[in-house]
Write a protein that holds these residues in place. Structure first.
Motif, PDB file in Angstrom:
ATOM      1  N   TRP A 135     -36.603 -29.607  82.811  1.00 27.76           N
ATOM      2  CA  TRP A 135     -35.876 -28.505  82.637  1.00 27.76           C
ATOM      3  C   TRP A 135     -35.732 -27.833  84.112  1.00 27.76           C
ATOM      4  O   TRP A 135     -35.263 -27.055  84.593  1.00 27.76           O
ATOM      5  CB  TRP A 135     -36.339 -27.461  81.897  1.00 27.76           C
TER       6      TRP A 135
ATOM      7  N   GLN B 219     -29.956 -35.490  76.639  1.00 26.74           N
ATOM      8  CA  GLN B 219     -30.405 -35.275  75.263  1.00 26.74           C
ATOM      9  C   GLN B 219     -31.340 -34.300  74.965  1.00 26.74           C
ATOM     10  O   GLN B 219     -31.116 -33.604  74.034  1.00 26.74           O
ATOM     11  CB  GLN B 219     -30.858 -36.747  75.019  1.00 26.74           C
ATOM     12  N   VAL B 220     -32.481 -34.288  75.792  1.00 29.00           N
ATOM     13  CA  VAL B 220     -33.668 -33.195  75.517  1.00 29.00           C
ATOM     14  C   VAL B 220     -33.185 -32.024  76.206  1.00 29.00           C
ATOM     15  O   VAL B 220     -33.160 -30.995  75.615  1.00 29.00           O
ATOM     16  CB  VAL B 220     -34.920 -33.677  76.080  1.00 29.00           C
ATOM     17  N   ASN B 221     -33.070 -31.750  77.346  1.00 28.64           N
ATOM     18  CA  ASN B 221     -32.995 -30.430  78.213  1.00 28.64           C
ATOM     19  C   ASN B 221     -31.300 -30.572  78.540  1.00 28.64           C
ATOM     20  O   ASN B 221     -30.797 -31.302  79.444  1.00 28.64           O
ATOM     21  CB  ASN B 221     -33.477 -30.721  79.544  1.00 28.64           C
ATOM     22  N   ARG B 222     -30.583 -29.837  77.626  1.00 26.78           N
ATOM     23  CA  ARG B 222     -29.032 -30.133  77.450  1.00 26.78           C
ATOM     24  C   ARG B 222     -28.489 -28.817  78.615  1.00 26.78           C
ATOM     25  O   ARG B 222     -28.839 -27.829  78.425  1.00 26.78           O
ATOM     26  CB  ARG B 222     -28.592 -29.853  76.175  1.00 26.78           C
ATOM     27  N   PHE B 223     -27.543 -29.470  79.261  1.00 27.50           N
ATOM     28  CA  PHE B 223     -26.567 -28.608  79.861  1.00 27.50           C
ATOM     29  C   PHE B 223     -25.278 -28.623  79.127  1.00 27.50           C
ATOM     30  O   PHE B 223     -25.169 -29.631  78.215  1.00 27.50           O
ATOM     31  CB  PHE B 223     -26.273 -29.152  81.303  1.00 27.50           C
TER      32      PHE B 223
END
Lengths: 832, 256
Positions: free
Chosen positions: A480, A524-528
């Motif tokens: 992130w 997938q995990v830290n999404r924009f």
């Protein structure tokens, strides 16, 4: 009036003024931020322009009382250099609030006016000498330049040995000594002398009283904020021309500095000390733990990726700083670690006072620390092992060297960085073994900028090295907060990709690119909002088999709302992301916080240029207006409009061109000499001193030639040398890059000498021609030259950002040729 | 006669001062209530501005409009009581303001968005790291059951606590100290808001977040917020984060 101009005091005061200029930049970089320091000091230098206006208007009186006015100006400079700074640092200017708080504009204006006062006084003194000794202009100009040249070396030496506030005192004392010398040089020997000495003594007492004040650092700088927490204190400070380093201890609340850490990390960092550079840009010195396992948090950051892809035996760290990358390598049991650090004071701290605290990491058997610039280090090792090209590193790691806040608000836009250019990346890649990695970590910003520009730069470097199928040579992951890009000379294999996926999955990082990635795997995990990183990578790498005709890449770079084209040695502005189209869009979104996304560094540059031009117009026009009225009574003020225009253009262009070449050459030589500590004093003083000699030569060595012949030779030589240098200097530097530094300095001086020698001529030649009847215009010409210098310094950065330093040199050459044409046409019509 | 006159004098002077005091009291009351009215109007205007901005940004925040409860909370909290005396006139401008010690009170628009993104309900317990002026905690306290707030800079924490007491925010509990370990005694929390600058997110805070809970972290400069990081703890304990840009701005133009 004395027959001899006061050359010694003039030389000394020029040295002092130049040293003061560089020191103010240093002081304001500590109490404010570097880019605003740049803006404030650039504008303060308009004091030179103001002096032209002031002396133009008051020339009769000033001439009559020269023996009082000249030493008085020097004395007042000396006193004001200290008092203006200490008053200025109390103005609560807060650059961030300028967007919504109109009061800040007034603060900025008062800063500008206050700080321009010392420069106004010095410049008026110099201008007055020109006005009173018009027959000896070349000598005076030479003394001015030689002094400034000495000042530029002097200040760097002073900054190595003294803290900036003490240096301020030394400068002020320099001013007082210049005043004394001036009195000895020009005052007739009578009883007024004792009075004068008394005045200087008062000055000394005043300066000593005023200077005893601490620096007032902006409360919004990281160091000031940290010091608000109970249990914190500064335990050590070291100063050098590169910056003020402060080490802060926090006994109640540990620092726990570990940017980019995975959200799944549960290991708290060990005890740390905060290491601040110019009261911001915090990094940490970590207490060496009793067990290496306590460093496991350093395995939970994106930059730990390469250690999981293969065994790293030989590592090179670029920017060792407080040593966290070394600790990371130690945790991963790396056998041999080479580390490069630019700032010798950091190395000094970690090998002396804090050696025990930090576990003596810089002196470990398997750690080799090198003080200096990375490109110099690699060039040197290239020479040592010519046959093998020293291509042996398993990993070259570039740490996060700038703080997030400064980076995210685009404050580095003006800073040249030869660390992240295409040529630099090529050099790093050449020093890797066939399966080695180049790892570059950057901050993740929303919307992404750095990581994408870095990727584009890496692709360009691989293309230049004639590597095929580039998409297979790159991987990119992100958390992130940080992203890490890995570049390799050979393709990534399936085992490496498997390890990469495992590494990212267990730490909650996203994969943005690896050979064979599917769109669904990204973001997938830290999404924009969208998979920006993946989209960028797939566009840039879409047709890596045929990169030159890669249309999606071209379209992407063109359409992306930030400037993400690769940085090069000619345009070394990695941190420049500004695009005009984006600026207008964000401006319309200002109420929804749009301005936050504007790259402020570039805007500051533009505002500085606009203010400089606006002020210059007023400063140049004002004397003309007065001349117009006075011409009715006094014939020496009359000059036809056309002639005035020619006079203006000549001195304006000379002012612009001189600085454009000087700044562009300084950049070229920084790359050659590698270290700004060597490059700036060497180049600056060489330019000043040789230009000074050139100026002196116009009446000495070359006095047999007519002024027209001399100018013709000077300008054609500048044009010839300038063009040659812009074409061949880079290749020459590449060939001799590995030479030892003393030889490089000698070569630099030899290269600068002829160019600077001729550049010192056009100004005194034309100023001397303002012969009887037109001497009233000397201060005006001086003022124009002063204004042009300020505009030129800003313009040089702006031109270089968009078109590169080569174009800056060529622009200057064209301006010089214009000057020649103006001079010739003028002579034919017998104007000046 | 003389005594009478003296008595009269005393009486009339007392009457004069009495009526003066009464008059002053009445006018100060009127003034105070008219000031309050003025601030309320300013607050309403500020709400309109926030609504407009949110509407324009809606597609990027994945919401058409803010929760009316959030807007009501912002309309209720007297922001002018949370700023320093020299900035009181700017309290309802849609700007951040300095509160001393190098700290700031966020732009109302950002406060509104952050609060809304937490999707709070009346029974929630919220932890705040970085009390600052206390404004954000006050807004939260209008929406949830309890707010716990930790401030590292002692004078700021003390001022905020005093403010909460004066303004009657009884559901806010504060303490001065290190926020790194959260507030174990009061954990778990339905939501956590981290306004204090930190180089990383402490593990303790993630631990103290309930499954399904949300954590929000503004990232940016001293006065400005560049992005918001929203962390959601899934029921299975997995973490998902979202980078939210509080501006209607897309870096890609979609032409490729």
């Amino acid at each position: 009036m004395q027959l001899k101009p006061p050359l010694l005091s003039l030389s000394l005061i020029s040295a002092t003024a130049l040293a003061y200029e560089i020191l103010l930049m240093r002081l304001f970089s500590i109490i404010q931020w570097h880019h605003f320091a740049y803006m404030i000091i650039s504008l303060a230098l308009l004091g030179y322009g103001i002096s032209g206006t002031l002396v133009s208007l008051l020339q009769d009186t000033l001439k009559r009382y020269f023996h009082i006015a000249y030493p008085l100006f020097l004395f007042l400079f000396s006193v004001s250099s200290v008092s203006c700074f200490f008053t200025a640092q109390n103005i609560p200017f807060n650059p961030e609030a300028i967007l919504w708080d109109t009061q800040q504009v007034w603060y900025l204006l008062s800063l500008f006016l206050l700080l321009s006062l010392p420069f106004l006084l010095v410049a008026s003194a110099i201008c007055l000498v020109f006005l009173c000794y018009p027959e000896q202009i070349a000598k005076i100009y030479a003394a001015d330049l030689l002094g400034a040249g000495g000042g530029s070396i002097g200040i760097i030496i002073l900054l190595f040995y003294f803290f900036p506030v003490t240096t301020l005192l030394v400068i002020s004392l320099g001013g007082l000594i210049a005043t004394l010398i001036a009195l000895l040089e020009i005052t007739p020997k009578d009883k007024t002398k004792s009075v004068s000495f008394f005045i200087v003594l008062t000055g000394l007492i005043f300066v000593l009283t005023v200077q005893n004040q601490p620096l007032k650092i902006s409360p919004y700088k990281d160091e000031a904020k940290v010091l608000n927490i109970s249990g914190t204190r500064i335990i050590e400070q070291q100063s050098s021309p590169l910056g003020l380093l402060s080490i802060v201890e926090s006994v109640l609340v540990p620092f726990r500095h570990a940017p980019g850490l995975s959200l799944y990390n549960s290991q708290e960092p060990p005890e740390q000390l905060g290491l601040f550079s110019d009261a911001s840009n915090m990094t940490a010195i970590t207490r060496f733990p009793d067990k290496l396992e306590k460093l496991s948090y350093l395995d939970q950051v994106t930059s730990a990726l390469p250690y999981h892809l293969k065994n790293i035996h030989h590592l090179l760290i670029i920017g060792a700083g407080g040593g966290s990358d070394i600790l990371q390598a130690m945790f991963h049991k790396t056998e041999q670690i080479d580390a490069v650090e630019l700032n010798p004071k950091i190395i000094e701290l970690l090998t002396n006072q804090f050696a025990q605290y930090s576990g003596n990491i810089y002196s470990h058997d398997n750690v080799h620390i090198y003080s200096g610039d990375i490109r110099a280090f690699l060039s040197r090792s290239k020479m040592k092992k010519k046959d093998k090209l020293n291509s042996h590193y398993d990993l070259i790691q570039i740490s996060l060297m700038d703080s997030f806040n400064a980076s995210a608000s685009g404050l580095y836009a003006l800073n040249e960085s030869y660390l992240y250019t295409t040529e630099a990346l090529q050099l790093y890649l050449q020093h890797l073994n066939q399966n080695g990695y180049l790892a570059i970590s950057r901050w993740v910003k929303t919307p992404p900028r750095d990581a994408i520009k870095m990727l584009a730069t890496a692709v360009q470097a691989l293309e230049n090295l004639a590597i095929k199928d580039i998409a297979d040579h790159i991987v990119l992951i992100r958390g992130w907060q940080t992203s890490t890009l890995l570049v390799k000379k050979s393709p990534f294999n399936s085992l490496e990709i498997k390890q990469l996926k495992h590494f990212s999955q267990t730490r909650g990082f996203d994969v943005a690119w690896y050979p064979g990635i599917k769109a669904g795997e990204a973001n997938q995990v830290n999404r924009f909002r969208e998979a920006y990183f993946y989209q960028a990578a797939s566009a840039i790498l879409s047709d890596s088999k045929n990169p030159s005709s890669n249309l999606p890449k071209k379209q992407f770079l063109h359409n992306y709302k930030y400037y993400v084209y690769p940085a090069s040695d000619d345009k070394p502005f990695f941190h420049h992301f500004f695009k005009w189209s984006t600026f207008s869009e964000l401006l319309s979104l200002r109420n929804q916080g749009g301005l936050v996304l504007v790259e402020m560094g570039y805007v500051v540059l533009l505002v500085t240029l606009a203010l400089a031009i606006f002020s210059s117009i007023i400063l140049v026009m004002l004397p003309l207006l007065v001349f117009h009225f006075r011409a009715k009574t006094k014939v020496e003020f009359s000059l036809p409009v056309k002639k005035r225009l020619k006079l203006f253009l000549y001195f304006f262009f000379i002012g612009l061109a001189f600085l454009l070449i000087e700044i562009a050459m300084m950049q070229k030589f920084i790359l050659f000499l590698h270290h700004p500590i060597y490059a700036i004093p060497v180049v600056l003083s060489a330019f000043m001193i040789f230009a000074g000699l050139g100026s002196a030569g116009t009446t000495g060595l070359f006095s047999r030639l007519s002024q027209r012949q001399l100018l013709l030779i000077a300008i054609l030589s500048i044009a010839f040398i300038g063009i040659c240098y812009s074409m061949f200097l880079s290749s020459l530097f590449a060939v001799i890059a590995a030479y030892p530094i003393y030889l490089k300095i000698l070569i630099s001086l030899t290269l600068i000498a002829p160019l600077a020698l001729f550049m010192g001529m056009p100004f005194p030649i034309a100023l001397s021609r303002l012969g009887p009847g037109k001497r009233t215009y000397i201060p005006w010409a001086w003022g124009i030259n002063g204004c042009a210098s300020v505009i030129s310094a800003v313009l040089a950065s702006l031109l270089a950002i968009h078109f590169g330093f080569t174009l800056v040199i060529l622009t200057a050459v064209v301006l010089y040729i214009f000057c020649l044409l103006i001079f010739i046409s003028d002579e034919e019509s017998k104007v000046v | 006669m003389k005594a009478m006159t003296l008595q009269k004098w005393i009486l009339s002077i007392s009457l004069f001062f009495l009526s003066l005091a009464f008059g002053l009291f009445i006018s100060s009351q009127t003034l105070a209530s008219s000031m309050e009215e003025r601030y309320m109007k300013k607050r309403q205007h500020m709400i309109q501005l926030i609504e407009q901005d949110v509407h324009q940004t809606s597609q990027y925040l994945d919401t058409e409009a803010l929760d009316t409860k959030v807007l009501k909370a912002i309309a209720t909290v007297p922001r002018h009581k949370f700023v320093t005396p020299d900035t009181i006139e700017q309290a309802y401008h849609n700007n951040p303001l300095p509160i001393g010690y190098g700290q700031t009170i966020s732009q109302p628009y950002i406060v509104a968005i952050m609060t809304d993104l937490l999707k709070l309900t009346a029974n929630d317990t919220v932890l705040e790291i970085g009390t600052g002026s206390g404004y954000q905690a006050a807004v939260l306290s209008e929406l949830v059951h309890r707010v716990y707030s930790i401030e590292i800079i002692a004078p700021l924490g003390e001022q905020a606590e005093l403010r909460f007491r004066e303004l009657g925010y009884t559901n806010i509990t504060t303490k001065i100290g290190d926020g790194y370990y959260g507030w174990q005694e009061q954990a778990p929390f339905d939501a956590i808001i981290v306004t204090a600058a930190a180089s990383h997110i402490p593990h303790a805070l993630i631990e103290q977040l309930k499954p399904g809970g949300k954590m929000i972290i503004p990232v940016g400069g001293n006065f400005t917020t560049q992005q918001l990081l929203l962390i959601t703890k899934q029921p299975d304990g997995q973490l998902q984060t979202q980078q939210i840009l509080p501006v209607r701005f897309v870096p890609l133009t979609g032409e490729h």
